[in-house]
Design a protein around this motif. Structure first.
Motif, short mmCIF file in Angstrom:
data_model
loop_
_atom_site.label_atom_id
_atom_site.label_comp_id
_atom_site.label_asym_id
_atom_site.label_seq_id
_atom_site.Cartn_x
_atom_site.Cartn_y
_atom_site.Cartn_z
N PRO A 139 0.83 -1.22 0.00
CA PRO A 139 0.00 0.00 0.00
C PRO A 139 0.86 1.25 0.00
N ARG A 140 0.37 2.29 -0.68
CA ARG A 140 1.11 3.55 -0.83
C ARG A 140 0.50 4.71 -0.07
N VAL A 141 -0.74 4.54 0.39
CA VAL A 141 -1.48 5.70 0.90
C VAL A 141 -2.11 5.39 2.24
N GLY A 142 -2.02 6.36 3.16
CA GLY A 142 -2.74 6.27 4.43
C GLY A 142 -4.14 6.82 4.28
N TRP A 143 -5.12 6.17 4.91
CA TRP A 143 -6.55 6.53 4.73
C TRP A 143 -7.20 6.43 6.10
N GLN A 144 -7.00 7.47 6.93
CA GLN A 144 -7.50 7.48 8.31
C GLN A 144 -8.71 8.41 8.37
N ILE A 145 -9.74 8.08 7.59
CA ILE A 145 -10.78 9.07 7.31
C ILE A 145 -11.70 9.33 8.50
N ASP A 146 -11.80 8.39 9.44
CA ASP A 146 -12.82 8.54 10.49
C ASP A 146 -12.31 8.76 11.90
N PRO A 147 -11.06 8.44 12.26
CA PRO A 147 -10.63 8.70 13.64
C PRO A 147 -10.82 10.16 14.05
N PHE A 148 -10.98 10.35 15.37
CA PHE A 148 -11.48 11.61 15.91
C PHE A 148 -10.34 12.50 16.37
N GLY A 149 -9.53 12.94 15.43
CA GLY A 149 -8.29 13.65 15.71
C GLY A 149 -7.13 12.80 15.22
N HIS A 150 -5.98 13.43 14.98
CA HIS A 150 -4.89 12.72 14.31
C HIS A 150 -3.56 13.02 14.98
N GLY A 207 6.45 3.85 4.09
CA GLY A 207 6.60 4.03 2.65
C GLY A 207 5.40 4.68 2.01
N PHE A 208 4.47 5.20 2.82
CA PHE A 208 3.29 5.89 2.25
C PHE A 208 3.73 7.21 1.63
N ASP A 209 3.10 7.54 0.52
CA ASP A 209 3.35 8.82 -0.14
C ASP A 209 2.39 9.90 0.31
N SER A 210 1.27 9.49 0.90
CA SER A 210 0.27 10.48 1.30
C SER A 210 -0.63 9.89 2.37
N LEU A 211 -1.37 10.79 3.01
CA LEU A 211 -2.29 10.42 4.08
C LEU A 211 -3.51 11.31 3.94
N PHE A 212 -4.71 10.69 4.05
CA PHE A 212 -5.95 11.46 3.91
C PHE A 212 -6.88 11.19 5.09
N PHE A 213 -7.59 12.23 5.51
CA PHE A 213 -8.59 12.04 6.57
C PHE A 213 -9.62 13.15 6.51
N ALA A 214 -10.67 13.01 7.34
CA ALA A 214 -11.81 13.93 7.28
C ALA A 214 -11.94 14.79 8.52
N ARG A 215 -11.66 14.22 9.71
CA ARG A 215 -12.06 14.90 10.95
C ARG A 215 -10.95 15.80 11.48
N ILE A 216 -11.16 17.11 11.41
CA ILE A 216 -10.32 18.06 12.14
C ILE A 216 -11.24 19.08 12.82
N ASP A 217 -10.71 19.82 13.74
CA ASP A 217 -11.49 20.81 14.49
C ASP A 217 -12.23 21.74 13.54
N TYR A 218 -13.47 22.04 13.88
CA TYR A 218 -14.30 22.86 12.99
C TYR A 218 -13.70 24.26 12.78
N GLN A 219 -13.01 24.80 13.78
CA GLN A 219 -12.37 26.10 13.60
C GLN A 219 -11.17 25.99 12.66
N ASP A 220 -10.41 24.93 12.82
CA ASP A 220 -9.24 24.68 11.97
C ASP A 220 -9.68 24.52 10.52
N ARG A 221 -10.75 23.75 10.31
CA ARG A 221 -11.24 23.51 8.94
C ARG A 221 -11.65 24.83 8.27
N ALA A 222 -12.34 25.69 9.03
CA ALA A 222 -12.80 26.96 8.47
C ALA A 222 -11.62 27.80 7.97
N VAL A 223 -10.55 27.82 8.75
CA VAL A 223 -9.36 28.59 8.37
C VAL A 223 -8.71 27.97 7.14
N ARG A 224 -8.63 26.64 7.12
CA ARG A 224 -7.96 25.96 6.00
C ARG A 224 -8.78 26.09 4.71
#
Length: 1022
Positions: free
Chosen positions: A164-175, A188-205
């Motif tokens: 596998p080349r990619v991390g996929w931690q889409i549901d854990p509650f913080g990283h 050896g992963f080239d990338s990592l993707f996820f969904a859950r970050i703080d709502y204030q952090d997401r708004a800024v990003r």
């Protein structure tokens, strides 16, 4: 009126004419599209997020049982996806949770397996992440994360030859930071993707287009271990209106001209609008749509049919370009764009999804389960070593560690060790762990027996070695040690040390007789101390042995027998406990008992060695004094609880399994003055305190140690007043810590925390308590200009420093409301005996030490290893001296003249099925953490494997699924905003292993993984 009727009739006539002329026929959808450089490229990534247990057990989810809870069947998902992929070679799908895929794979025919292997090799089906589960990131220990990922990666390698080349931690509650560099770049992963970050952090990003970053999780490894990280703009489901499970409400493309509601252009317009909206918050001309969510694709064609149509018609329209993709293809496209990306350091904790909803309660939820996972993690570490020393092929009992490995892997899932599952699922996880333990227990007993047996002299017959263990020793239940010793019989205690350095510790076992003598492995009498059992321990033992074993335990033992043991690295020592006859001097001393009732003196001093604790006349801790390092500090300890918010105010958010939302703080005060009971003896002093009817503790000071061990017993937490309670303890000093404290990341790096502050955005403080809680797996510390206070834990907990100079830990939670995050059940754990049920009582430990500033890390790192990998005890009975005459009293698996450096740990020593040995070595310190130990360390492999010839050493990726050199060659080198490419070369790393010298170098925070081929010159025990 007449004219409008005429118009309507004319319109109908025209439509009828068109319909009669039109044909409804087969449409060959063109799904061949790939990347078009000049257009906005929409990567459609079909996926299903399949929880390895949550509302249903892992097996119920797999087979589709218990559907009254939720209609979910993972078997159907995989069946229907494979079928859909075979219909069109352009379709793609990613699969993540190997615990489910492995179950499905076992049931497939040889013909189906060939087809699926073709799908994998062509890239239509891609394994992403690839662990047994999508693990939690707050509450697991890093060794468990490595182990569960390795298990999945080895399955993928063995069956499909893929990495596998990619991390996929889409549901854990913080990283966590460890996820980024260790469970990301080092795999050896080239990338990592996820969904859950703080709502204030997401708004800024979203505003700044910084959802995609280069994440450097480790200060020590920095740019040498960074990863491209993508945060989804909203969640891990598709944009609104593009969800196509059979019961979903999104409008499908209706492209049959003969049917009503023809909507091709309308749906294409919707697609283009959603794509452009996402492009506005994303850099480059590539965006990803996650086409799926929880347990989707149970009827895969309902998704693929719509995606085929969207790709066909959107690309005919031409405004944007849509195609089947995977996260790997998306990552390569982002890399090819040659963009500079923002830098992210530290981690993504804590996580809140709205102002009063901080997901920091789960750091502590189900504390007994978290403790069980940690205990068995340490046991698995030792069991694998013993399995190697004996040899897998020599397992005459047929026992192995595989079942425990599988169970521990599954419970790292983000709704397992996190404590956020339903009660019947928690019971299922615990049962799997118990079954795994029982199998490993047999393996441990047979390995220790094999390693300890010596060749019988001529004329002597070999004595069968029967070793027992005591999994309920923590609640003083240990039948072999409690047996009355008479008629020349004695108890043999075999103590195994899974660490790479010699250990000197005091162990405690329950005994029924006070006239006992202890001898070491040279048969010399040694000092021992008898400590009366506390009332809390006796109560726990009585209730919980009945709850777990189904039987009433025998007469309780009178004492803990405590004695000092010395155990060699990766080896064992044997001790003999025997009954002293009337004329013989016993070696055990009964503790002197002192109570503070009626005491008029100002203070009570406790401690036999360098460390002394002073208690006030009111029975409260007052001062901490270490005469060796000259530390004297005001130190207090208290207990309190937060009342859980019930969600009845204007915001309906309650405290629950996930969310911590306190409604007030109540200090737990004794009804009267706390009476201290002090037990004094030659090895340790104990201070027993009953804080209130359901909170008590024992503080232990060992003569040879410079820390205090606090054993707390909490429960049953009363909730008959309808109020949930979250129990905390506070350790308070006068240190001026300037809002700053440090917590570990999965037991590895320490991360600086500042109260009411976030590195990446200006925090709006809504929850000043819950919003400052962080996960703790190893420990937490605070410091000022002169001293530092460190607190280590025996399991995952939540904690903080809410007041300068103070450390707070949350130890237990029992609540009365659900927090509306999907689990749909109140966190209210009970334990039943017959018809009677009561709230869960937990017993656990934390460890406290104060050092001169800059000197605490040695203790944190060394003691942290000893807590997570405790000594393993096994018991046998001997008649006369027959054990000592027929057994080896001590053993070390490594060269007897050698010990690992103090800054290195063996975190994996395991014989694989193919006979190779998997070895992982970890540097325990960060760069700049300690003046002596934050340096390059060397490990001599020949001395780790005496009696064997090392024929080959191959350095591997962390999960041992590819050679490290090949992984490094393939690594993508990303551009970071405002930094030079040369940065990576500055990071210290251990050099290549010279095949002649066979010495491994480890730089700070480095973990190196090797496959070793051995020629067995001489086996242990032979």
């Amino acid at each position: 009126m007449a004219s409008s009727t005429a118009w309507a009739m004319l319109l109908v006539a025209v439509l009828l004419a068109e319909l009669l002329a039109a044909k409804s026929e087969y449409i060959a959808y063109n799904t061949t599209a790939g990347i078009v450089p000049q257009k906005l490229n929409v990567h459609l990534v079909p996926h299903s997020h399949d929880d390895v247990g949550w509302l249903k057990t892992v097996d119920q989810y797999y087979v589709g049982a218990n559907n009254s809870i939720r209609g979910a069947c993972v078997q159907n998902v995989i069946d229907s996806v494979i079928s859909a992929l075979l219909e069109d070679k352009n379709r793609k799908f990613i699969y993540v949770e190997i615990a489910f895929f492995q179950r499905w794979w076992r049931q497939q025919s040889p013909a189906m397996k060939i087809k699926v292997k073709d799908l994998v090799s062509s890239g239509q089906l891609e394994f992403i992440n690839g662990g047994m589960c999508m693990h939690d990131e707050a509450t697991p220990h890093y060794i468990d994360l490595i182990d569960q990922t390795t298990l999945g990666h080895q399955f993928i390698l063995k069956e499909f030859g893929q990495t596998p080349r990619v991390g996929w931690q889409i549901d854990p509650f913080g990283h966590s930071a460890v996820q980024a560099y260790l469970l990301g770049a080092e795999l050896g992963f080239d990338s990592l993707f996820f969904a859950r970050i703080d709502y204030q952090d997401r708004a800024v990003r979203l505003r700044d287009k910084t959802l995609e970053v280069i994440w450097q999780g480790s200060k020590s490894l920095a740019a040498s271990s960074q990863i491209f990280t993508g945060v989804f703009p909203r969640h891990y489901d598709p944009p609104d209106g593009f969800v196509f499970e059979i019961n979903d409400v999104s409008p499908p493309i209706q492209d049959d001209i003969l049917l009503f509601d023809y909507n091709v252009q309308e749906r294409v317009n919707d697609f283009v609008a959603a794509a452009l909206a996402q492009a506005n918050v994303t850099r480059t001309n590539h965006i990803m749509w996650t086409m799926g969510t929880d347990f989707r694709y149970q009827y895969g064609n309902s998704w693929f049919r719509q995606m085929d149509k969207f790709i066909h018609y959107v690309n005919q329209d031409g405004r944007v370009n849509a195609f089947y993709s995977t996260p790997s293809i998306y990552t390569d496209a982002k890399y090819a764009a040659d963009e500079q990306w923002p830098l992210k350091t530290d981690d993504f904790f804590p996580y809140a999804d709205h102002p009063n909803a901080y997901w920091t309660g789960y750091f502590t939820s189900r504390p007994a389960f978290k403790g069980y996972v940690r205990i068995l993690s340490g046991y698995y570490l030792a069991a694998r070593q013993l399995e190697f020393f004996k040899g897998r092929s020599r397992s005459d009992s047929g026992a192995n560690t595989d079942a425990l490995a599988d169970a521990l892997a599954i419970v790292q899932h983000h709704d397992a060790v996190s404590g956020t599952q339903r009660q019947h699922v928690a019971a299922d996880y615990a049962m799997r762990l118990s079954i795994g333990y029982l199998e490993a227990e047999k393996l441990v007993a047979s390995s220790l027996a094999y390693l300890s047996e010596s060749e019988p002299s001529s004329g002597q017959k070999r004595i069968a070695t029967k070793l027992e263990q005591c999994p309920l020793l923590n609640i003083s239940y240990c039948p072999p040690s409690e047996t009355a010793l008479s008629d020349g019989k004695s108890l043999v205690v075999v103590i195994y040390n899974p660490l790479g350095w010699k250990r000197e510790e005091v162990i405690r076992i329950p005994v029924s007789d006070e006239r006992v003598t202890v001898q070491d492995s040279s048969q010399r009498k040694i000092d021992a101390q008898l400590v009366p059992l506390s009332n809390a321990t006796l109560k726990l033992r009585s209730y919980y042995v009945r709850a777990y074993m189904g039987n009433t335990p025998s007469e309780p033992p009178k004492y803990w027998l405590a004695f000092s043991v010395t155990v060699p690295p990766l080896g064992f020592s044997s001790y003999i406990v025997s009954s002293a006859n009337q004329t013989e001097d016993r070696s055990s001393t009964i503790s002197k008992v002192y109570t503070s009732e009626g005491n008029t003196n100002k203070t009570i001093q406790v401690g036999q060695g360098s460390l002394k604790l002073l208690y006030s006349a009111e029975g409260k801790l007052a001062r901490y004094i270490n005469s060796r390092n000259m530390v004297t500090a005001v130190a207090e300890q208290s207990y309190s609880y937060y009342t859980g918010n019930d969600g009845t105010d204007k915001d309906p958010q309650a405290s629950g399994a996930y969310v911590f939302r306190p409604n007030g703080t109540v200090v737990i005060k004794s009804e009267e003055k706390v009476s201290l009971t002090v037990m004094r003896g030659p090895l340790l002093d104990e201070v027993h305190q009953q804080i209130n009817p359901w909170v008590s503790q024992i503080t232990r000071l060992y003569k040879g140690k410079e820390h205090a061990e606090v054993e707390f017993t909490i429960g049953p937490i009363p909730v008959d007043d309808g109020i949930g309670k979250e129990i905390t303890t506070q350790l308070t000093t006068a240190m001026k810590t300037n809002k700053t404290f440090y917590t570990d990341s999965n037991g590895r790096d320490f991360i600086k925390r500042i109260r009411d502050f976030r590195t990446d955005w200006d925090l709006q403080v809504n929850q000043p308590i819950a919003g400052n809680y962080y996960p703790i797996n190893l420990g937490i510390y605070v410091q000022d200009s002169t001293t530092e206070l460190s607190v280590l834990v025996d399991r995952a907990v939540g904690g903080s420093s809410l007041v300068d100079g103070q450390v707070e830990l949350m130890l237990h939670r029992r609540l009365t409301h659900d927090d509306i995050r999907g689990v749909g059940e109140i966190l209210n754990e009970t334990v039943c005996v017959s018809e009677k049920c009561e709230g869960l009582t937990i017993q656990g430990k934390f460890y406290v030490r104060i050092d001169p500033v800059g000197e605490g890390s040695k203790w944190r790192r060394t003691a942290g290893q000893e807590i997570s990998a405790p000594l393993l005890l096994a018991f046998a009975e001997q008649e006369g001296n027959d054990w000592m005459n027929s057994h080896v009293p001590t053993f070390s698996g490594i060269d007897p003249s050698y010990a690992l450096p103090d800054n290195v740990a063996v975190i994996t020593l395991q014989e694989l099925e193919n006979g190779k040995v998997l070895l992982r070595l970890a540097h325990l310190y960060e760069t700049g953490e300690d003046k002596d130990y934050s340096v390059l360390a060397n490990v001599e492999l020949r001395k780790l494997f005496p009696r064997k010839k090392i024929s080959k050493v191959t350095e591997m990726s962390l999960s041992a699924n590819q050679e490290r050199a090949e992984m490094e060659k393939r690594k993508l080198v990303w551009k970071v905003e405002g930094s030079a490419v040369a940065e990576e070369s500055k990071v210290a790393r251990g050099g290549a292993v010279d095949p002649a010298k066979l010495v491994v170098e480890l730089a700070p925070m480095e973990i190196r993984t090797f496959l070793i081929d051995l020629d067995y010159l001489h086996m242990y025990g032979s």
